[in-house]
Design a protein around this motif. Structure first.
Motif, short mmCIF file in Angstrom:
data_model
loop_
_atom_site.label_atom_id
_atom_site.label_comp_id
_atom_site.label_asym_id
_atom_site.label_seq_id
_atom_site.Cartn_x
_atom_site.Cartn_y
_atom_site.Cartn_z
N LEU A 1 0.85 -1.19 0.00
CA LEU A 1 0.00 0.00 0.00
C LEU A 1 0.88 1.24 0.00
O LEU A 1 1.80 1.35 0.81
N LEU A 2 0.62 2.17 -0.93
CA LEU A 2 1.35 3.44 -0.99
C LEU A 2 0.42 4.57 -0.60
O LEU A 2 -0.69 4.68 -1.11
N VAL A 3 0.88 5.41 0.33
CA VAL A 3 0.14 6.60 0.74
C VAL A 3 1.13 7.76 0.78
O VAL A 3 2.15 7.69 1.49
N CYS A 4 0.85 8.82 0.03
CA CYS A 4 1.73 9.99 0.07
C CYS A 4 0.97 11.21 -0.45
O CYS A 4 -0.04 11.08 -1.15
N PRO A 5 1.44 12.41 -0.09
CA PRO A 5 0.81 13.62 -0.64
C PRO A 5 1.12 13.77 -2.13
O PRO A 5 2.19 13.34 -2.60
N ARG A 6 0.21 14.36 -2.88
CA ARG A 6 0.48 14.67 -4.27
C ARG A 6 1.70 15.59 -4.33
O ARG A 6 1.86 16.49 -3.53
N GLY A 7 2.56 15.35 -5.29
CA GLY A 7 3.77 16.15 -5.42
C GLY A 7 4.97 15.54 -4.74
O GLY A 7 6.09 15.99 -4.93
N HIS A 8 4.74 14.49 -3.93
CA HIS A 8 5.85 13.83 -3.24
C HIS A 8 6.10 12.42 -3.79
O HIS A 8 6.95 11.70 -3.26
N GLU A 9 5.38 12.03 -4.84
CA GLU A 9 5.48 10.66 -5.28
C GLU A 9 6.77 10.35 -6.01
O GLU A 9 7.05 9.20 -6.33
N GLN A 10 7.62 11.39 -6.28
CA GLN A 10 8.94 11.09 -6.84
C GLN A 10 9.77 10.27 -5.86
O GLN A 10 10.73 9.61 -6.25
N GLY A 11 9.37 10.29 -4.59
CA GLY A 11 10.05 9.47 -3.59
C GLY A 11 9.80 7.99 -3.75
O GLY A 11 10.42 7.17 -3.07
N VAL A 12 8.88 7.63 -4.66
CA VAL A 12 8.61 6.21 -4.91
C VAL A 12 9.89 5.50 -5.33
O VAL A 12 10.15 4.36 -4.93
N ARG A 13 10.70 6.15 -6.14
CA ARG A 13 11.96 5.52 -6.57
C ARG A 13 12.86 5.22 -5.39
O ARG A 13 13.56 4.20 -5.38
N GLU A 14 12.86 6.09 -4.39
CA GLU A 14 13.69 5.84 -3.21
C GLU A 14 13.15 4.65 -2.42
O GLU A 14 13.94 3.86 -1.87
N ILE A 15 11.82 4.51 -2.37
CA ILE A 15 11.25 3.33 -1.73
C ILE A 15 11.73 2.07 -2.44
O ILE A 15 12.13 1.08 -1.80
N VAL A 16 11.70 2.08 -3.77
CA VAL A 16 12.15 0.92 -4.55
C VAL A 16 13.62 0.63 -4.28
O VAL A 16 14.02 -0.52 -4.09
N ARG A 17 14.45 1.69 -4.25
CA ARG A 17 15.88 1.48 -3.97
C ARG A 17 16.09 0.90 -2.57
O ARG A 17 16.96 0.06 -2.37
N GLN A 18 15.31 1.37 -1.59
CA GLN A 18 15.45 0.85 -0.23
C GLN A 18 15.04 -0.62 -0.16
O GLN A 18 15.69 -1.42 0.52
N LEU A 19 13.98 -0.98 -0.86
CA LEU A 19 13.59 -2.39 -0.91
C LEU A 19 14.69 -3.24 -1.52
O LEU A 19 14.96 -4.36 -1.07
N GLU A 20 15.36 -2.70 -2.56
CA GLU A 20 16.47 -3.42 -3.18
C GLU A 20 17.61 -3.60 -2.19
O GLU A 20 18.19 -4.69 -2.08
N ARG A 21 17.95 -2.51 -1.47
CA ARG A 21 19.06 -2.58 -0.51
C ARG A 21 18.78 -3.60 0.59
O ARG A 21 19.69 -4.29 1.07
N GLU A 22 17.53 -3.70 0.99
CA GLU A 22 17.17 -4.61 2.08
C GLU A 22 16.88 -6.02 1.59
O GLU A 22 16.57 -6.92 2.39
N GLY A 23 16.96 -6.23 0.28
CA GLY A 23 16.75 -7.56 -0.26
C GLY A 23 15.31 -8.02 -0.24
O GLY A 23 15.04 -9.24 -0.32
N ARG A 24 14.38 -7.09 -0.16
CA ARG A 24 12.96 -7.48 -0.09
C ARG A 24 12.38 -7.55 -1.52
O ARG A 24 11.50 -6.80 -1.93
N LEU A 25 12.95 -8.47 -2.27
CA LEU A 25 12.68 -8.56 -3.70
C LEU A 25 11.25 -9.00 -4.01
O LEU A 25 10.77 -8.81 -5.13
N GLU A 26 10.57 -9.61 -3.02
CA GLU A 26 9.19 -10.05 -3.28
C GLU A 26 8.26 -8.88 -3.52
O GLU A 26 7.17 -9.06 -4.10
N PHE A 27 8.68 -7.67 -3.14
CA PHE A 27 7.85 -6.47 -3.36
C PHE A 27 8.24 -5.74 -4.63
O PHE A 27 7.72 -4.66 -4.93
N LEU A 28 9.20 -6.27 -5.38
CA LEU A 28 9.67 -5.62 -6.59
C LEU A 28 9.28 -6.41 -7.83
O LEU A 28 9.48 -5.94 -8.93
#
Length: 398
Positions: A371-398
């Motif tokens: 589930l993603l929840v964020c204010p409009r205009g801040h969704e460019q941070g989605v890429r950082e979420i994806v990068r953090q999931l990669e760093r933590e090895g949580r590949l099932e969410f990618l």
């Protein structure tokens, strides 16, 4: 600077003479300023790049189901819409799709009208420059006189008829040796796109003005974007190009000689049992690069045709929300939703009910496992979420 260095490359005088011939030839293109239909009789191909990895529209888009395979606007996937747009102009035999091995089966099922041999496989993503180079050597072997329109599978173009007309017009310009890019007439001072500055007007072809490109500009800040749009000299960079196969390979040879040699190495194995092994071995050494930086910024004789075709790259949840219908409170809703005092909010879900109370200017995207929840205009941070999931090895969410 890079441009100054290019001016010192041996053969510059020859290129200047060639450029002068192209400018003169452009003014003699049959049908310029006449509105006649395309009728060159020469081979014209559409190349649809469909190799996205699914980061900007996470959690809906994933590696296995990137943006182009999603039904975001209407009942067809974005890839299907991309094919539908160009079929009337090119026909199935003159459409090529370049994608990764993991996406071929899905895309082929989505577009059964395309011959399976028309899918060109990249071993892994290396950026748009190597991708385009790979397609170019494939088409050169098949048809050395080909002109290609390089398109993408994950954009929205609402005026498909005008899109086909401008492609037919720009083919004539490309036949004169120009590297043509489609510029999008800005509707706002967006900071999310690169810009193209128009230089001198070269000609009008089939009713479309053709300008020499003065320069490509990276994504600007807000103040600079306002100035650009107010000047009426800039277009958004759509990432769509039209050129002859031999012309773009000429620029690869001049500006990216290492890549050019690698492409020729791959090309030498085409049609043999060694092709796939050669492709994998060479591709592993290919450096990542975009076509904009690798070729277009330093290329000779680049033209831009500004158009208004209802274009969006759907590069964020906000841009998708702008394409969807709104209710009386300005909400864009996909899926099951019940709202109280909810305004200007994007809710993208499925069958599960999403209830909102007292929200304004938010983005809510609900999938089976995230589930993603964020204010409009801040969704460019989605890429950082994806990068953090990669760093933590949580590949099932990618």
């Amino acid at each position: 600077s890079r441009r100054q260095a290019l001016r010192k490359v041996p053969g510059t005088d020859d290129r200047a003479e060639s450029g002068a011939r192209r400018r003169q030839a452009l003014r003699k293109v049959p049908g310029t300023s006449s509105g006649q239909q395309r009728g060159s009789g020469m081979a014209f191909y559409a190349v649809i790049m469909a190799g996205g990895t699914g980061t900007r529209l996470w959690p809906l888009s994933r590696r296995d189901t990137p943006k182009q395979s999603l039904k975001l606007v209407g009942e067809r996937t974005m890839f299907q819409n991309a094919v539908d747009r160009v079929l009337p102009l090119f026909g199935p035999d003159h459409i090529r799709v370049v994608t990764g091995a993991g996406q071929v089966e899905s895309l082929a099922r989505q577009a059964p009208e395309l011959p399976r041999a028309n899918f060109i496989i990249e071993p892994e993503g290396r950026g748009t420059a190597p991708c385009i180079g790979l397609v170019a050597i494939h088409l050169r072997q098949h048809d050395s006189s080909a002109t290609i329109a390089v398109l993408t599978a994950d954009q929205v173009i609402q005026d498909a008829g005008q899109f086909r007309r401008v492609l037919a017009a720009t083919e004539k310009v490309a036949r004169m040796g120009w590297l043509v890019t489609l510029g999008i007439t800005p509707t706002s001072p967006s900071t999310g796109y690169g810009y193209i500055e128009q230089g001198e007007r070269l000609e009008t072809v089939e009713g479309y003005d053709v300008f020499r490109v003065s320069r490509f500009t990276e994504k600007p800040d807000r103040e600079k974007a306002i100035q650009m749009v107010a000047s009426w000299r800039y277009s958004w960079n759509s990432g769509m190009f039209i050129w002859q196969v031999d012309r773009i390979l000429e620029e690869f040879r001049r500006q990216m000689p290492d890549l050019y040699d690698q492409l020729e190495n791959i090309g030498a194995a085409m049609g043999t049992s060694q092709y796939e092994a050669k492709l994998r071995a060479v591709w592993a050494q290919v450096k990542k690069e975009t076509i904009d930086y690798g070729v277009m910024e330093g290329a000779d004789d680049v033209a831009v045709v500004p158009v208004d075709i209802g274009w969006s790259d759907v590069g964020s949840w906000t841009s998708l929300g702008d394409l969807l219908p709104r209710d009386q409170d300005g909400n864009a809703i996909v899926g099951s939703h019940m709202g109280i005092d909810t305004r200007d909010t994007l809710v993208f879900g499925g069958t599960r009910l999403i209830a909102t109370i007292g929200l304004e200017g938010m983005i809510i995207v609900d999938t089976e496992d995230a589930l993603l929840v964020c204010p409009r205009g801040h969704e460019q941070g989605v890429r950082e979420i994806v990068r953090q999931l990669e760093r933590e090895g949580r590949l099932e969410f990618l």
